[in-house]
Design a protein around this motif. Sequence first.
Motif, short mmCIF file in Angstrom:
data_model
loop_
_atom_site.label_atom_id
_atom_site.label_comp_id
_atom_site.label_asym_id
_atom_site.label_seq_id
_atom_site.Cartn_x
_atom_site.Cartn_y
_atom_site.Cartn_z
N GLN A 1 28.41 10.63 -20.09
CA GLN A 1 27.52 11.33 -19.17
C GLN A 1 27.72 10.81 -17.75
OE1 GLN A 1 25.30 13.87 -19.55
NE2 GLN A 1 26.11 14.13 -21.61
N VAL A 2 27.27 11.63 -16.82
CA VAL A 2 27.31 11.28 -15.40
C VAL A 2 25.91 11.40 -14.85
CG1 VAL A 2 28.18 11.97 -13.14
CG2 VAL A 2 29.69 12.08 -15.14
N GLN A 3 25.52 10.43 -14.06
CA GLN A 3 24.23 10.51 -13.37
C GLN A 3 24.49 11.03 -11.95
OE1 GLN A 3 25.00 7.37 -15.14
NE2 GLN A 3 24.14 8.62 -16.79
N LEU A 4 23.69 12.02 -11.56
CA LEU A 4 23.87 12.66 -10.27
C LEU A 4 22.59 12.53 -9.45
CD1 LEU A 4 25.53 15.95 -11.55
CD2 LEU A 4 26.69 13.92 -10.67
N VAL A 5 22.75 12.13 -8.21
CA VAL A 5 21.59 11.97 -7.33
C VAL A 5 21.88 12.70 -6.01
CG1 VAL A 5 20.11 10.37 -6.09
CG2 VAL A 5 20.99 9.77 -8.35
N GLU A 6 21.06 13.72 -5.74
CA GLU A 6 21.21 14.47 -4.50
C GLU A 6 20.36 13.88 -3.38
OE1 GLU A 6 20.97 17.73 -7.83
OE2 GLU A 6 19.99 15.83 -7.33
N SER A 7 20.79 14.13 -2.17
CA SER A 7 20.02 13.73 -1.00
C SER A 7 20.41 14.63 0.17
CB SER A 7 20.27 12.26 -0.64
OG SER A 7 21.64 12.05 -0.34
N GLY A 8 19.61 14.56 1.24
CA GLY A 8 19.96 15.28 2.45
C GLY A 8 19.18 16.54 2.72
N GLY A 9 18.32 16.92 1.79
CA GLY A 9 17.51 18.11 2.02
C GLY A 9 16.45 17.85 3.08
N GLY A 10 15.77 18.93 3.47
CA GLY A 10 14.71 18.79 4.46
C GLY A 10 14.29 20.11 5.04
N LEU A 11 13.54 20.04 6.12
CA LEU A 11 13.05 21.22 6.83
C LEU A 11 13.90 21.44 8.08
CD1 LEU A 11 10.92 23.44 7.38
CD2 LEU A 11 9.54 21.67 8.51
N VAL A 12 14.39 22.65 8.25
CA VAL A 12 15.24 22.95 9.40
C VAL A 12 14.92 24.36 9.88
CG1 VAL A 12 17.11 23.83 7.94
CG2 VAL A 12 17.63 22.91 10.22
N GLN A 13 15.10 24.59 11.15
CA GLN A 13 14.88 25.93 11.70
C GLN A 13 16.07 26.83 11.40
OE1 GLN A 13 14.04 25.42 15.91
NE2 GLN A 13 11.83 25.39 15.51
N ALA A 14 15.81 28.12 11.37
CA ALA A 14 16.88 29.08 11.16
C ALA A 14 17.99 28.87 12.18
CB ALA A 14 16.33 30.50 11.25
N GLY A 15 19.22 28.92 11.72
CA GLY A 15 20.36 28.66 12.58
C GLY A 15 20.82 27.22 12.55
N GLY A 16 20.01 26.35 11.96
CA GLY A 16 20.34 24.94 11.91
C GLY A 16 21.28 24.59 10.78
N SER A 17 21.52 23.28 10.64
CA SER A 17 22.46 22.78 9.65
C SER A 17 21.88 21.60 8.90
CB SER A 17 23.76 22.33 10.34
OG SER A 17 24.38 23.39 11.04
N LEU A 18 22.38 21.43 7.69
CA LEU A 18 22.06 20.26 6.87
C LEU A 18 23.31 19.89 6.08
CD1 LEU A 18 18.55 21.03 5.29
CD2 LEU A 18 19.05 19.24 6.96
N ARG A 19 23.47 18.61 5.81
CA ARG A 19 24.53 18.19 4.91
C ARG A 19 23.90 17.52 3.70
NH1 ARG A 19 29.72 14.08 5.27
NH2 ARG A 19 28.09 12.48 5.12
N LEU A 20 24.11 18.13 2.56
CA LEU A 20 23.61 17.60 1.30
C LEU A 20 24.68 16.71 0.67
CD1 LEU A 20 22.00 20.84 -0.20
CD2 LEU A 20 21.07 19.25 1.49
#
Length: 125
Positions: A1-20
């Motif tokens: 098995q592999v354990q996966l942990v996500e990060s990088g989400g959040g609140l952003v305005q339309a047109g913005g960017s995020l890196r997960l």
Amino acid sequence: QVQLVESGGGLVQAGGSLRLSCAASGRSFRGITMGWFRQTPGKEREFVAAIGWSASTYYADSVKGRITISRDNAKNTVYLQTNSLKPEDTAVYYCAADLSRPWVVHGNGDKYDCWGQGTQVTVSS
């Protein structure tokens, strides 16, 4: 098995960017196809993007040109760069690993074996 942990989400305005980010641990990252999916309440899980060990990629038509998937095999990490975000991109984003089909890059969520806990992305208008 592999354990996966996500990060990088959040609140952003339309047109913005995020890196997960999705950090994998527990076994070798070699040969594993990684995917990103998203889901909103009351809707089915939706495929976003996938990437193979050799960095071949596959995208959902709805995100082509706005979202880029990449991986750093030395760090056992997969990234999802999201640009020009729209309110309809609001969802919980999940990282997944396909341990059973080495070298096959696909968007069939039922074939992915391991899933992270998800990270919330909220895009305000």
